[in-house]
Write an enzyme that holds these catalytic residues in place. Structure first.
Site, PDB file in Angstrom:
ATOM      1  N   HIS A 165       7.466  -0.544   0.761  1.00  0.00           N
ATOM      2  CA  HIS A 165       7.127   0.505  -0.203  1.00  0.00           C
ATOM      3  C   HIS A 165       8.046   0.480  -1.422  1.00  0.00           C
ATOM      4  O   HIS A 165       7.767   1.122  -2.441  1.00  0.00           O
ATOM      5  CB  HIS A 165       7.204   1.869   0.485  1.00  0.00           C
ATOM      6  CG  HIS A 165       6.255   2.866  -0.077  1.00  0.00           C
ATOM      7  ND1 HIS A 165       5.627   2.718  -1.294  1.00  0.00           N
ATOM      8  CD2 HIS A 165       5.819   4.065   0.414  1.00  0.00           C
ATOM      9  CE1 HIS A 165       4.851   3.763  -1.526  1.00  0.00           C
ATOM     10  NE2 HIS A 165       4.949   4.589  -0.506  1.00  0.00           N
ATOM     11  N   ASP A 178       3.112   0.077  -3.996  1.00  0.00           N
ATOM     12  CA  ASP A 178       2.713   1.486  -3.905  1.00  0.00           C
ATOM     13  C   ASP A 178       1.579   1.637  -2.896  1.00  0.00           C
ATOM     14  O   ASP A 178       0.860   0.669  -2.594  1.00  0.00           O
ATOM     15  CB  ASP A 178       2.261   2.011  -5.269  1.00  0.00           C
ATOM     16  CG  ASP A 178       3.403   2.054  -6.286  1.00  0.00           C
ATOM     17  OD1 ASP A 178       4.553   2.228  -5.848  1.00  0.00           O
ATOM     18  OD2 ASP A 178       3.133   1.902  -7.480  1.00  0.00           O
TER      19      ASP A 178
END
Length: 408
Positions: free
Chosen positions: A379, A383
């Site tokens: 992450h 995204d």
């Protein structure tokens, strides 16, 4: 003339290895290019060959020792092995003393066949004479599967040979509990460190979806015979998922990228690491240029990697690189999982078993062959929107394979 046997170059960024097993002992005859030792590295187990024919003179390291590239690990003297005095008497004494365990390489000296540790264990467990089994591994060498197949062909699983029976421990008493300590192989230690490092370093997250496999199954059923006849390889599921992943990685470049310090490295090519089960653990050889290859070549590459992983002949080059990974837990029956990324990659696709489930199609409940798919990602770089989009592209390509042909 004595020749030093040195640790060969092991691959990019690999500077040392561990002696896993000596395949030859002092006094043993050695042929040119015959393996004398098994060397474990962080990625694969490789064999160290002798550059000359002669006799093993001296071992410079012991099993378990860590040795650097270029280090001398053995001495081989050119020439034939000298006949020991009293050899005939010694042979008779050995025949009479059946309590001793014979070395497996001595049993096969005539064929110059060297057995790997896994194959050697299988030979002893099943009581198979390795000289009677045709090997399917590299250069005709025996694999563990060859030994197991030979045991099944005999219709039974024999008890261990008499030569080892005297060394077997007495049966444990009823209700007794025991433990066994086994040193982790270098490969297993590396796997543990890399996976833990991924958890400690990356911000891991997993997104899921499910895929209707009807179209792919129908395509395989319709074309499998023609495909096999033309390309001499079976049409599997991995080819479809590799090409589907290529579409996703091209449209969402961050999923095919990696973090290097404070920079992001984007790749304009797709090299997919394919998780393969090997005797010593999970390995991930790389199918290169998936974006340029067709289904047939991808399937051939994967089949070749699977075979070589089982017989231990994967090389460092096979394992190096990779921009994305596909792991198929479905072959072992997994319904769903959260795969861990393969550093420094930023994402991994997890495949699972196919099972018939009720789904709603056109307002009606129908039964379809469904598969859960998972995309674990870092992450820090990817995204949630990008991860979900990439997985959705894979889902759509599998449910409508025509998309792979017209680049949608």
């Amino acid at each position: 003339m004595a020749t030093e046997i040195k640790v060969p170059t092991l691959g990019e960024s690999v500077t040392e290895g561990t002696i896993g097993e000596w395949l030859k002992q002092p006094g043993d005859a050695v042929a040119v290019d015959e393996p004398i030792a098994s060397l474990e590295t962080d990625k694969v187990a490789i064999e160290v060959p002798s550059p000359i024919a002669g006799v093993m003179q001296e071992l410079k390291a012991e099993v378990g020792d860590t040795v650097e590239v270029g280090a001398v690990i053995a001495i081989v003297t050119a020439g034939a092995a000298p006949a020991a005095k009293g050899e005939e008497a010694g042979r008779k004494e050995q025949q009479a003393d059946e309590g001793k365990e014979e070395r497996s390489d001595a049993a096969s000296s005539d064929s110059s066949q060297t057995l790997s540790p896994a194959v050697r264990r299988a030979v002893l467990e099943h009581g198979i004479d390795p000289s009677t089994v045709k090997g399917t591994g590299k250069d005709g060498r025996l694999t563990k599967e060859d030994v197991i197949a030979a045991a099944k062909a005999k219709g039974d699983t024999p008890a261990p040979a008499a030569s080892t029976a005297s060394e077997a421990p007495a049966p444990a008493q009823a209700g007794a509990r025991g433990t066994e300590r086994v040193k982790m192989t270098r490969l297993r230690q590396t796997i543990a460190k890399r996976l833990k490092s991924a958890q400690d370093t990356a911000a891991l997250l997993t997104t899921f979806n499910d895929v209707d496999m009807t179209a792919v199954i129908e395509a395989r059923t319709k074309y499998k015979d023609l495909f096999a006849k033309k390309h001499d390889i079976k049409l599997g599921f991995m080819g479809f998922f590799a090409k589907a992943a290529h579409l996703a990685l091209k449209d969402v470049p961050s999923v095919n990228a990696q973090i290097d310090g404070d920079e992001i490295v984007y790749h304009d090519y797709v090299d997919i690491s394919v998780a393969v089960s090997a005797p010593n653990g999970l390995v991930v050889p790389v199918v290169r240029d998936v974006d340029k290859k067709g289904f047939a070549q991808i399937e051939k590459d994967i089949a070749d990697f699977g075979k070589r992983a089982r017989d231990g002949s994967l090389t460092m080059d096979d394992m190096s690189g990779g921009t994305f990974t596909i792991s198929n837990g479905g072959v072992f029956g997994s319904l769903m999982s959260t795969p861990i990324i393969n550093p420094p990659q930023s994402a991994v696709l997890g495949l699972h078993r196919i099972e018939d489930r009720p789904v709603v199609v056109g307002g009606e409940v129908v039964v379809r062959p469904m598969m859960y798919i998972a995309l674990s990602y870092d992450h820090r770089l990817i995204d949630g929107r990008e991860a979900v989009t990439a997985l959705k592209i894979i889902k759509e390509a599998i449910e409508d394979p025509t998309r792979m042909l017209i680049d949608l």
